[in-house]
Write a protein that holds these residues in place. Structure first.
Motif, mmCIF file in Angstrom:
data_model
loop_
_atom_site.group_PDB
_atom_site.id
_atom_site.type_symbol
_atom_site.label_atom_id
_atom_site.label_comp_id
_atom_site.label_asym_id
_atom_site.label_seq_id
_atom_site.Cartn_x
_atom_site.Cartn_y
_atom_site.Cartn_z
ATOM 1 N N GLY A 118 0.772 -1.246 0.000
ATOM 2 C CA GLY A 118 0.000 0.000 0.000
ATOM 3 C C GLY A 118 0.794 1.281 0.000
ATOM 4 N N ASN A 119 1.838 1.354 0.837
ATOM 5 C CA ASN A 119 2.645 2.576 0.892
ATOM 6 C C ASN A 119 3.987 2.378 0.202
ATOM 7 N N GLY A 120 4.048 1.401 -0.686
ATOM 8 C CA GLY A 120 5.304 1.047 -1.337
ATOM 9 C C GLY A 120 5.764 2.046 -2.385
ATOM 10 N N ASN A 121 7.059 1.954 -2.687
ATOM 11 C CA ASN A 121 7.709 2.858 -3.634
ATOM 12 C C ASN A 121 8.706 2.048 -4.450
ATOM 13 N N SER A 122 8.628 2.164 -5.751
ATOM 14 C CA SER A 122 9.581 1.492 -6.626
ATOM 15 C C SER A 122 9.636 2.277 -7.929
ATOM 16 N N GLY A 123 10.205 1.682 -8.946
ATOM 17 C CA GLY A 123 10.277 2.368 -10.223
ATOM 18 C C GLY A 123 10.985 1.523 -11.260
ATOM 19 N N ILE A 124 10.956 1.993 -12.497
ATOM 20 C CA ILE A 124 11.667 1.359 -13.602
ATOM 21 C C ILE A 124 12.571 2.419 -14.218
ATOM 22 N N PHE A 125 13.860 2.146 -14.231
ATOM 23 C CA PHE A 125 14.817 3.085 -14.811
ATOM 24 C C PHE A 125 15.165 2.631 -16.225
ATOM 25 N N ILE A 126 15.262 3.588 -17.137
ATOM 26 C CA ILE A 126 15.632 3.288 -18.520
ATOM 27 C C ILE A 126 16.959 3.972 -18.853
ATOM 28 N N ASN A 127 17.638 3.425 -19.858
ATOM 29 C CA ASN A 127 18.913 3.990 -20.336
ATOM 30 C C ASN A 127 19.960 4.069 -19.222
ATOM 31 N N VAL A 128 19.962 3.053 -18.382
ATOM 32 C CA VAL A 128 20.897 3.015 -17.248
ATOM 33 C C VAL A 128 22.313 2.726 -17.757
ATOM 34 N N GLN A 129 23.275 3.470 -17.219
ATOM 35 C CA GLN A 129 24.686 3.264 -17.522
ATOM 36 C C GLN A 129 25.357 2.650 -16.295
ATOM 37 N N GLU A 130 25.669 1.372 -16.382
ATOM 38 C CA GLU A 130 26.265 0.678 -15.238
ATOM 39 C C GLU A 130 27.766 0.921 -15.235
ATOM 40 N N LEU A 131 28.183 1.850 -14.419
ATOM 41 C CA LEU A 131 29.582 2.279 -14.368
ATOM 42 C C LEU A 131 30.073 2.270 -12.925
ATOM 43 N N PRO A 132 31.339 1.910 -12.696
ATOM 44 C CA PRO A 132 31.861 1.846 -11.323
ATOM 45 C C PRO A 132 31.752 3.165 -10.565
ATOM 46 N N HIS A 133 31.858 4.280 -11.276
ATOM 47 C CA HIS A 133 31.828 5.580 -10.599
ATOM 48 C C HIS A 133 30.408 6.136 -10.452
ATOM 49 N N VAL A 134 29.390 5.364 -10.902
ATOM 50 C CA VAL A 134 27.991 5.763 -10.733
ATOM 51 C C VAL A 134 27.368 4.789 -9.737
ATOM 52 N N PRO A 135 27.186 5.185 -8.472
ATOM 53 C CA PRO A 135 26.808 4.242 -7.410
ATOM 54 C C PRO A 135 25.442 3.586 -7.572
ATOM 55 N N THR A 136 24.482 4.283 -8.171
ATOM 56 C CA THR A 136 23.124 3.746 -8.255
ATOM 57 C C THR A 136 22.546 3.941 -9.659
ATOM 58 N N ALA A 137 21.573 3.104 -9.994
ATOM 59 C CA ALA A 137 20.966 3.166 -11.323
ATOM 60 C C ALA A 137 20.265 4.494 -11.570
ATOM 61 N N TRP A 138 19.655 5.085 -10.526
ATOM 62 C CA TRP A 138 18.887 6.314 -10.722
ATOM 63 C C TRP A 138 19.762 7.523 -11.028
#
Length: 254
Positions: A118-138
């Protein structure tokens, strides 16, 4: 004798009529939407979908094709549960993080179903760049917002379900099916995106336009140099400390 024959015929007639009524009742029940939903087969493609170029991103049994963002070998909060991709917030020994596709995608249509507490939070990220210096997908991927109807942000225009998170309010107002499955469609073609929630268009944006760059610059995402710059990349499912379920995840190239 005549009465006995008549009685037997009447009994036979009643039995046949009763049987036909039950048959019709079963037939009519089968035709209902409820029955169709109950008998639906999930995480499989119809032949017509295969012919149209769709492919599954989740087989309902394994996490093949997915891994934890920047930590592929971790024992993560994500699991397969009753034919769904499920995020488990209850075991603190597990590694928290977003789940990303092994592959990258550019021009595509993505379809999936989700539900959240009910009070949940999530999402779908697009065009994610998985890079060591980028800590999170968002920090690189724009977000299709997923939110439960009891969440405190549910009525914030730029944070409602189906929004391009914090950038655009719902183009057409759509309510989530609380406690039930909701359907998301995301289309991207040459950097132009469309978001749909339960069949309604909720957001449109051109990620190649000067207007988009201006929106990013004016937002708190301006602090993240990779954010919103790409029109291809991985797709990610957000983990945000709430139970969320995903199923029937499929994609086709455009």
């Amino acid at each position: 004798m005549h009465k006995m024959i008549t009685g037997c015929l009447l009994t036979l007639f009643l039995l046949v009529s009763c049987k036909n009524e039950k048959k019709n009742e079963v037939s009519e029940t089968w035709r209902t939407k409820k029955a169709a939903i109950e008998n639906a087969v999930h995480n499989q493609l119809l032949e017509v979908e295969k012919e149209a170029g769709w492919e599954l991103l989740f087989d309902g049994e394994t996490m093949n094709g997915w891994h934890l963002y920047n930590d592929a070998g971790a024992q993560s909060v994500w699991e397969v549960l009753d034919g769904t991709l499920h995020s488990n917030p209850n075991d603190e020994s597990l590694t928290a993080g977003d789940l990303v596709t092994d592959k990258t995608y550019e021009n595509y249509e993505l379809s999936l179903e989700w539900k959240v507490i009910g009070n949940g939070n999530s999402g779908i990220f697009i065009n994610v760049q998985e890079l060591p210096h980028v800590p999170t997908a968002w920090q690189s991927g724009p977000e299709y917002q997923i939110l439960g109807a009891d969440h405190m942000d549910y009525d914030v225009p730029e944070k409602r379900p189906g929004c391009l998170y914090v950038f655009l309010p719902q183009q057409h107002k759509v309510e989530v099916k609380q406690g039930d499955w909701n359907k998301t469609t995301i289309k991207q073609k040459d950097g132009k995106i469309e978001f749909y929630l339960n069949g309604e268009l909720t957001a449109e944006e051109d990620l190649t336009s000067p207007e988009w760059k201006d929106k990013v610059t004016a937002s708190h995402f301006s602090k993240y140099p990779e954010f919103g710059k790409s029109t291809s990349g991985q797709i990610a499912l957000q983990y945000w400390y709430f139970e969320t379920w995903f199923r029937n995840i499929k994609i086709r190239e455009l």
